[in-house]
Design a protein around this motif. Structure first.
Motif, PDB file in Angstrom:
ATOM      1  N   HIS A  95      -9.185 -43.065  -3.228  1.00  0.00           N
ATOM      2  CA  HIS A  95     -10.468 -43.722  -2.973  1.00  0.00           C
ATOM      3  C   HIS A  95     -11.599 -42.727  -2.723  1.00  0.00           C
ATOM      4  O   HIS A  95     -12.694 -42.883  -3.271  1.00  0.00           O
ATOM      5  CB  HIS A  95     -10.364 -44.704  -1.809  1.00  0.00           C
ATOM      6  N   VAL A  96     -11.375 -41.739  -1.889  1.00  0.00           N
ATOM      7  CA  VAL A  96     -12.458 -40.810  -1.545  1.00  0.00           C
ATOM      8  C   VAL A  96     -12.895 -40.020  -2.772  1.00  0.00           C
ATOM      9  O   VAL A  96     -14.085 -39.966  -3.094  1.00  0.00           O
ATOM     10  CB  VAL A  96     -12.066 -39.877  -0.379  1.00  0.00           C
ATOM     11  N   THR A  99     -14.627 -42.327  -5.326  1.00  0.00           N
ATOM     12  CA  THR A  99     -15.929 -42.776  -4.848  1.00  0.00           C
ATOM     13  C   THR A  99     -16.939 -41.642  -4.861  1.00  0.00           C
ATOM     14  O   THR A  99     -18.101 -41.844  -5.246  1.00  0.00           O
ATOM     15  CB  THR A  99     -15.792 -43.401  -3.447  1.00  0.00           C
ATOM     16  N   LEU A 100     -16.522 -40.450  -4.484  1.00  0.00           N
ATOM     17  CA  LEU A 100     -17.429 -39.297  -4.551  1.00  0.00           C
ATOM     18  C   LEU A 100     -17.886 -39.047  -5.990  1.00  0.00           C
ATOM     19  O   LEU A 100     -19.050 -38.719  -6.233  1.00  0.00           O
ATOM     20  CB  LEU A 100     -16.770 -38.051  -3.966  1.00  0.00           C
ATOM     21  N   ALA A 116     -11.369 -44.945   3.008  1.00  0.00           N
ATOM     22  CA  ALA A 116     -10.879 -43.578   3.220  1.00  0.00           C
ATOM     23  C   ALA A 116      -9.688 -43.648   4.160  1.00  0.00           C
ATOM     24  O   ALA A 116      -9.576 -44.582   4.957  1.00  0.00           O
ATOM     25  CB  ALA A 116     -11.986 -42.716   3.812  1.00  0.00           C
ATOM     26  N   LEU A 125     -18.054 -39.850   2.535  1.00  0.00           N
ATOM     27  CA  LEU A 125     -18.578 -40.883   1.635  1.00  0.00           C
ATOM     28  C   LEU A 125     -19.969 -41.334   2.082  1.00  0.00           C
ATOM     29  O   LEU A 125     -20.873 -41.488   1.244  1.00  0.00           O
ATOM     30  CB  LEU A 125     -17.629 -42.077   1.575  1.00  0.00           C
TER      31      LEU A 125
END
Length: 135
Positions: A95-96, A99-100, A116, A125
């Protein structure tokens, strides 16, 4: 891009705001992504235009099942597509980083929970979203 009209216009360009339909891209093809896409298609102001998976065949199967026009075998291909916002529904350990990558391309995101696995990841984030001017 915030909620001001100027911010919205800066993000969406010359598209007519009164007729604006949010074009979603979905990263991930699991059950939660299925449920999310099914709910979005009930909306008149939201549509799903692209899906990405690490495996192209899974993205194609998902796209076919949900009548999504584009399927990609990499997340970066989806981020290059004309999507207004991205739903992140891949594995939680990714996810992190995913998303970044979205935020680096100035794509607003909605991340399934947990966004996260650590508080530091959540702070990273939030800082990236603030820096990019998106949410």
């Amino acid at each position: 891009f915030g909620s001001s009209e100027a911010g919205v216009r800066a993000h969406f360009g010359d598209r007519e705001l009164s007729a604006l339909v949010m074009r979603w891209g979905v990263i991930g093809t699991g059950k939660i992504a299925h449920d999310f896409v099914t709910a979005l298609f009930a909306s008149k102001t939201e549509t799903v235009v692209a899906v990405a998976s690490r495996a192209l065949d899974r993205a194609q199967q998902f796209a076919s099942a949900h009548n999504v026009e584009a399927a990609y075998g990499s997340y970066s291909q989806l981020l290059d597509a004309e999507v207004d916002i991205v739903y992140v529904a891949n594995g939680t350990v990714d996810h992190v980083s995913t998303t970044l990558a979205c935020l680096a391309r100035r794509k607003p995101v909605l991340v399934e929970k947990p966004m996260a696995l650590t508080a530091a990841g959540g702070r990273a984030l939030a800082a990236a979203a603030e820096s990019a001017g998106v949410f």
